[in-house]
Scaffold this motif. Structure first.
Motif, PDB file in Angstrom:
ATOM      1  N   MET A 189       0.838  -1.202   0.000  1.00  0.00           N
ATOM      2  CA  MET A 189       0.000   0.000   0.000  1.00  0.00           C
ATOM      3  C   MET A 189       0.868   1.244   0.000  1.00  0.00           C
ATOM      4  SD  MET A 189      -2.964   1.009   2.750  1.00  0.00           S
ATOM      5  CE  MET A 189      -3.910   2.524   2.579  1.00  0.00           C
ATOM      6  N   SER A 190       0.455   2.268  -0.717  1.00  0.00           N
ATOM      7  CA  SER A 190       1.173   3.536  -0.738  1.00  0.00           C
ATOM      8  C   SER A 190       0.464   4.526   0.184  1.00  0.00           C
ATOM      9  CB  SER A 190       1.225   4.105  -2.156  1.00  0.00           C
ATOM     10  OG  SER A 190       1.897   5.339  -2.158  1.00  0.00           O
ATOM     11  N   TYR A 191       1.244   5.191   1.004  1.00  0.00           N
ATOM     12  CA  TYR A 191       0.682   6.110   1.992  1.00  0.00           C
ATOM     13  C   TYR A 191       0.936   7.562   1.580  1.00  0.00           C
ATOM     14  CZ  TYR A 191       0.574   1.863   4.809  1.00  0.00           C
ATOM     15  OH  TYR A 191       0.347   0.586   5.270  1.00  0.00           O
ATOM     16  N   ASP A 192       0.200   8.473   2.209  1.00  0.00           N
ATOM     17  CA  ASP A 192       0.441   9.903   1.982  1.00  0.00           C
ATOM     18  C   ASP A 192       1.688  10.370   2.728  1.00  0.00           C
ATOM     19  OD1 ASP A 192      -1.990  10.005   0.547  1.00  0.00           O
ATOM     20  OD2 ASP A 192      -3.122  10.371   2.390  1.00  0.00           O
ATOM     21  N   LEU A 193       1.904   9.771   3.896  1.00  0.00           N
ATOM     22  CA  LEU A 193       2.996  10.208   4.758  1.00  0.00           C
ATOM     23  C   LEU A 193       3.461   9.042   5.622  1.00  0.00           C
ATOM     24  CD1 LEU A 193       4.691  12.454   6.307  1.00  0.00           C
ATOM     25  CD2 LEU A 193       2.679  12.733   7.779  1.00  0.00           C
ATOM     26  N   VAL A 194       4.762   8.924   5.792  1.00  0.00           N
ATOM     27  CA  VAL A 194       5.322   8.009   6.791  1.00  0.00           C
ATOM     28  C   VAL A 194       6.307   8.798   7.658  1.00  0.00           C
ATOM     29  CG1 VAL A 194       6.786   6.009   7.220  1.00  0.00           C
ATOM     30  CG2 VAL A 194       5.004   5.868   5.481  1.00  0.00           C
ATOM     31  N   ILE A 195       6.146   8.676   8.981  1.00  0.00           N
ATOM     32  CA  ILE A 195       7.097   9.245   9.937  1.00  0.00           C
ATOM     33  C   ILE A 195       7.985   8.108  10.407  1.00  0.00           C
ATOM     34  CG2 ILE A 195       7.374  10.477  12.117  1.00  0.00           C
ATOM     35  CD1 ILE A 195       4.484  11.526  11.734  1.00  0.00           C
ATOM     36  N   LYS A 196       9.285   8.206  10.109  1.00  0.00           N
ATOM     37  CA  LYS A 196      10.213   7.100  10.363  1.00  0.00           C
ATOM     38  C   LYS A 196      11.192   7.454  11.478  1.00  0.00           C
ATOM     39  CE  LYS A 196      11.969   4.956   6.765  1.00  0.00           C
ATOM     40  NZ  LYS A 196      11.219   3.686   6.623  1.00  0.00           N
ATOM     41  N   ASN A 197      11.653   6.416  12.166  1.00  0.00           N
ATOM     42  CA  ASN A 197      12.812   6.488  13.065  1.00  0.00           C
ATOM     43  C   ASN A 197      12.601   7.301  14.335  1.00  0.00           C
ATOM     44  OD1 ASN A 197      14.306   5.002  11.127  1.00  0.00           O
ATOM     45  ND2 ASN A 197      14.751   6.914  10.012  1.00  0.00           N
ATOM     46  N   GLY A 198      11.360   7.675  14.641  1.00  0.00           N
ATOM     47  CA  GLY A 198      11.110   8.439  15.854  1.00  0.00           C
ATOM     48  C   GLY A 198      10.802   7.544  17.043  1.00  0.00           C
TER      49      GLY A 198
END
Length: 455
Positions: free
Chosen positions: A1-10
């Motif tokens: 699935m393709s997302y609008d936004l991913v927040i990584k590594n937090g």
């Protein structure tokens, strides 16, 4: 699935506690939480940052419309920009100081119209309980979608302004509670004894007292405790769900704890400024730090922190109550407007003072700024990072001290008691329903993606 936004590594604060994990957003909602989540149109690398639910500030005054009387006070554009910069993704707006006050269906519609196209954060509305809206006003507000109700047991409002707010007497509080109980919504209460505080203030003023220290002395602890007890008694009698606003003393919190243990549906809040300032420094700062209930002494402040950390205080708010500078620029503290501009410095100050200085867990931090206020006011889409909720986040940089300057503030009137203070953490980004509404690189976003939350 393709997302609008991913927040990584937090380091993400979930209901189960903090964990290094990624969060994906689709169509404004949290769509997935995990690792290797796949493609996204936008990726935010949150390495070294804490990812918290966006703050739900449950006590904010916006003075829009000003009704020709308060047009230069805080409006929606500057007020919600301040929220964005401070990590506040949604807030509960008080039914005063705007003119007209939000006390019936018509004034609620005027407020909604005033905010149209001006919101950078989401807004839930309080409807007012006043002596003059007991014949239909409470029901009209419920029909119009208010999230909760608010009343004052302390003297408030300007009787020379048609449509301004007004405090309740005992009968209107009792009758109003019966009506609010029928809606199932919460009545938030400013609990100070009007007759005693008004008279003590009048005596001090006539005696030539001018200092903030004298102002604090004119509003002693028992003048908070007594009306809290009275409100709790009325709540038991009427079955009304109640919330005690901005408690400034541990003794007041103890009344709420006792009542809750006895089965009364009551919660309470305190404010960032009660946890940060104390009486001895007020006169050096000046009337910009005047509020009611007043900021009490250091021993009291320590007691309030104990109540926060023990979980007896449900959430912390700003009680952002700004005015124009001339109303603060008084030699006599008794003549100055009582209200503190603070919505932009809840998250960073509380993170520094609570998490970094006092060892508060990240989970409790998220609870007191977001989860608990959202739950209390039934803001079902807000307050936690979990799948299906609104994608509201604040990204915090720990151990990153900075000194607040007036030009940093987004308020219409750039006054605040926090100016000149070193704050040990920074808000790096604020995200509302997947939209970046503030980043340190680009500042506050220019678009208005906020909406009114109608219940």
């Amino acid at each position: 699935m393709s997302y609008d936004l991913v927040i990584k590594n937090g380091l993400v604060i979930l209901d189960s506690g903090e964990v290094k994990i990624d969060v994906a957003v689709k169509d404004g909602l949290i769509a997935a939480i995990g690792n290797d989540l796949g493609e996204a149109d936008k990726v935010i690398d949150a390495v070294g940052l804490v990812v918290s639910p966006g703050m739900v500030d449950a006590h904010v005054h916006i003075t829009d419309p000003g009704g020709g009387y308060r047009d230069q006070w805080e409006g929606y554009i500057t007020g919600t920009a301040s929220c964005a910069k401070g990590g506040v993704t949604s807030f509960m707006e008080m039914p005063l100081n705007q003119v007209p006050a939000t006390v019936d269906g018509k004034s609620l519609e005027i407020k909604y119209e005033a905010g149209k196209g001006k919101l950078k954060s989401d807004v839930g509305s309080f409807g007012g309980l006043v002596p003059f809206n007991l014949k239909g006003g409470i029901q009209e507000l419920d029909d119009g979608g208010v999230a909760a109700y608010k009343c004052f047991m302390a003297t408030c409002g300007d009787r020379s302004i048609d449509g301004d707010f007004m405090n309740v007497d005992d009968y209107s509080l009792y009758e109003g509670m019966k009506q609010v109980a029928k809606t199932g919504k919460v009545l938030a209460i400013h609990a100070e004894n009007a007759a005693i505080t008004d008279k003590l203030g009048e005596i001090a003023y006539k005696n030539g007292e001018t200092t903030l220290k004298a102002y604090v002395a004119s509003r002693p602890v028992f003048t908070e405790v007594e009306p809290i007890r009275r409100a709790i008694l009325f709540a038991k009698e009427t079955g009304c769900r109640i919330h005690i606003c901005h408690i400034a003393c541990p003794e007041g919190v103890e009344e709420v704890t006792k009542a809750r243990e006895a089965g009364v549906d009551v919660t309470c809040e305190t404010c960032t400024h009660y946890l940060y300032f104390d009486t001895d420094e007020l006169d050096a700062i000046g009337p910009v730090v005047k509020c009611s209930p007043p900021i009490r002494d250091k021993e009291n402040q320590n007691g309030m922190w104990e109540k926060v950390l023990s979980g007896e205080i449900d959430f912390v708010t700003s009680d952002h109550s700004p005015c124009t500078p001339d109303l603060k620029d008084k030699d006599n503290a008794f003549e100055a407007w009582g209200g503190i501009s603070g919505v932009q410095n809840n998250v960073d100050v509380l993170f520094d003072e609570g998490v970094q200085k006092r060892g508060m867990s990240l989970k409790q931090f998220a609870d007191i700024i977001a989860t608990n206020p959202a739950d209390r006011y039934d803001l079902d889409q807000k307050g936690r990072i979990s799948i299906g909720k609104d994608a509201d986040f604040v990204l915090i940089k720990p151990n990153a001290p900075y000194t607040l300057k007036a030009e940093d503030l987004e308020y219409r009137n750039k006054i605040s008691p926090y100016i000149g203070r070193e704050i040990g953490a920074q808000v790096v980004q604020t995200i509302l329903r997947g939209h970046v509404i503030y980043s340190q690189e680009l500042g506050v976003a220019t678009d208005f993606v906020g909406t009114f939350i109608k219940k």
